[in-house]
Design a protein around this motif. Structure first.
Motif, PDB file in Angstrom:
ATOM      1  N   LEU A 189       0.880  -1.166   0.000  1.00 25.17           N
ATOM      2  CA  LEU A 189       0.000   0.000   0.000  1.00 25.17           C
ATOM      3  C   LEU A 189       0.920   1.218   0.000  1.00 25.17           C
ATOM      4  CD1 LEU A 189      -2.467  -1.269   2.747  1.00 25.17           C
ATOM      5  CD2 LEU A 189      -2.459  -1.755   0.293  1.00 25.17           C
ATOM      6  N   LEU A 225      -4.393   4.293   3.932  1.00 28.76           N
ATOM      7  CA  LEU A 225      -3.348   3.270   4.050  1.00 28.76           C
ATOM      8  C   LEU A 225      -3.665   2.320   5.202  1.00 28.76           C
ATOM      9  CD1 LEU A 225       0.055   5.157   3.584  1.00 28.76           C
ATOM     10  CD2 LEU A 225      -1.000   3.531   2.002  1.00 28.76           C
ATOM     11  N   ALA A 229      -4.536  -1.675   5.151  1.00 23.74           N
ATOM     12  CA  ALA A 229      -3.715  -2.648   5.880  1.00 23.74           C
ATOM     13  C   ALA A 229      -4.586  -3.489   6.809  1.00 23.74           C
ATOM     14  CB  ALA A 229      -2.632  -1.925   6.672  1.00 23.74           C
ATOM     15  N   ALA A 236       2.022  -2.013   4.676  1.00 27.91           N
ATOM     16  CA  ALA A 236       2.010  -0.553   4.626  1.00 27.91           C
ATOM     17  C   ALA A 236       3.053   0.002   5.579  1.00 27.91           C
ATOM     18  CB  ALA A 236       0.633  -0.012   4.987  1.00 27.91           C
TER      19      ALA A 236
END
Length: 318
Positions: A189, A225, A229, A236
């Motif tokens: 990510l 993000l 995750a 990430a």
């Protein structure tokens, strides 16, 4: 016109980035500011400003600005010292701050600060864009990361620690990377402001090296993000001020801890001409105390690590 007034006009022009904006801030006309600048340059016998489509400060102008800002700040500091006993926090204070840091931590801190100073009007812009304090009318900005060299005054408030993490479900399905080279087999990510080319910059043996990771999601939002995750989309890199609670609860697990990239610092920055501002200094000192050392957002991770260590110790003794 006395020399202090000339310095005040010149510093205002440089801070504002244009004579028209300086005139607005000074409450006068652009023609008056232009006239004062011409008189100052004639008296000194040098060009301080390069006029054109975009105003530039000449080398002599930069030298004169640095000394003028320092002198004006010292004069203001002297006045504040005399008035300190009866000073009252009033007026306005305009602050620029990053969105992700504001939501979880800075917003409640600023609310508490405002409640302590009821005669102070606080104007906060929470946005991840990096404002130019010399071009825009902000008193102070909160910055994350490594600061670039500039004429701004910077006050470090805390370490902005970053970690590499993923959900337990993702790691159970895809495995836990043991070294940075393993990242090429994992989904990542990516934060567009830090990884525009899909490469992670990680410290290895004292130097920063690039490692490719599969692009599963790209975003300019730290909260996006973390949501990705937690959903198990991939690995990430997250600041601990954002992911500490998720790590402490087990929703996210830290991997490759020895290769976590540096996140720089959490800093307050402001112009040289504002260095003696009572409002700014009071706010910065308040935030440093509120954040604490270690930073308050690190405490859930430390408590979780201590609990795990204590549990292991009890099982060993048993």
């Amino acid at each position: 016109m006395n020399k202090f007034a000339e310095m005040h006009f010149f510093v205002a022009v440089v801070d504002a980035g244009s004579m028209s904006e300086a005139a607005k801030r000074l409450g006068t006309t652009k023609s008056m500011v232009s006239q004062r600048m011409q008189q100052l340059e004639q008296r000194l016998g040098v060009s301080l400003l390069a006029r054109g489509r975009q105003m530039m400060v000449t080398e002599p102008g930069q030298i004169f600005y640095a000394h003028s800002a320092r002198i004006l700040a010292e004069v203001s500091e002297a006045e504040n010292a005399v008035l300190a006993g009866q000073a009252c926090m009033r007026g306005s204070l305009r602050i620029a701050a990053p969105m992700a840091f504001s939501i979880g931590h800075l917003a409640p801190m600023l609310a508490r600060f405002a409640s302590l100073h009821p005669e102070l009007r606080i104007d906060v812009e929470a946005d991840d864009r990096r404002v130019n304090l010399n071009d825009e009318n902000y008193d102070l900005a909160i910055r994350l990361g490594t600061l670039q060299d500039s004429s701004l005054v910077a006050k470090r408030m805390a370490v902005n620690r970053h970690v590499i993490c993923a959900s337990p479900e993702y790691l159970a399905e895809r495995g836990t990377p043991a070294r940075p080279e393993d990242l090429q087999d994992h989904d990542g990510l990516l934060y567009v402001h830090r990884e525009p080319h899909g490469m992670w910059q990680l410290p290895v043996d004292g130097e920063v090296r690039s490692f490719r990771i599969r692009n599963r999601m790209r975003t300019d939002s730290g909260h996006q993000l973390m949501a990705g995750a937690r959903q198990g989309l991939g690995l990430a890199i997250l600041p601990t001020f954002l992911c500490a609670d998720a790590v402490a609860s087990g929703a996210l697990r830290i991997v490759l801890p020895e290769f976590a990239p540096s996140g720089g610092m959490v800093s307050a920055v402001y112009r040289q001409s504002h260095r003696a501002s009572l409002k700014i200094q009071t706010l910065v000192n308040f935030l440093i105390e509120e954040i604490g050392y270690p930073p308050v957002w690190e405490l859930p991770i430390q408590e979780q690590l201590q609990a795990v260590s204590s549990d292991r110790s009890e099982k060993t003794n048993f």
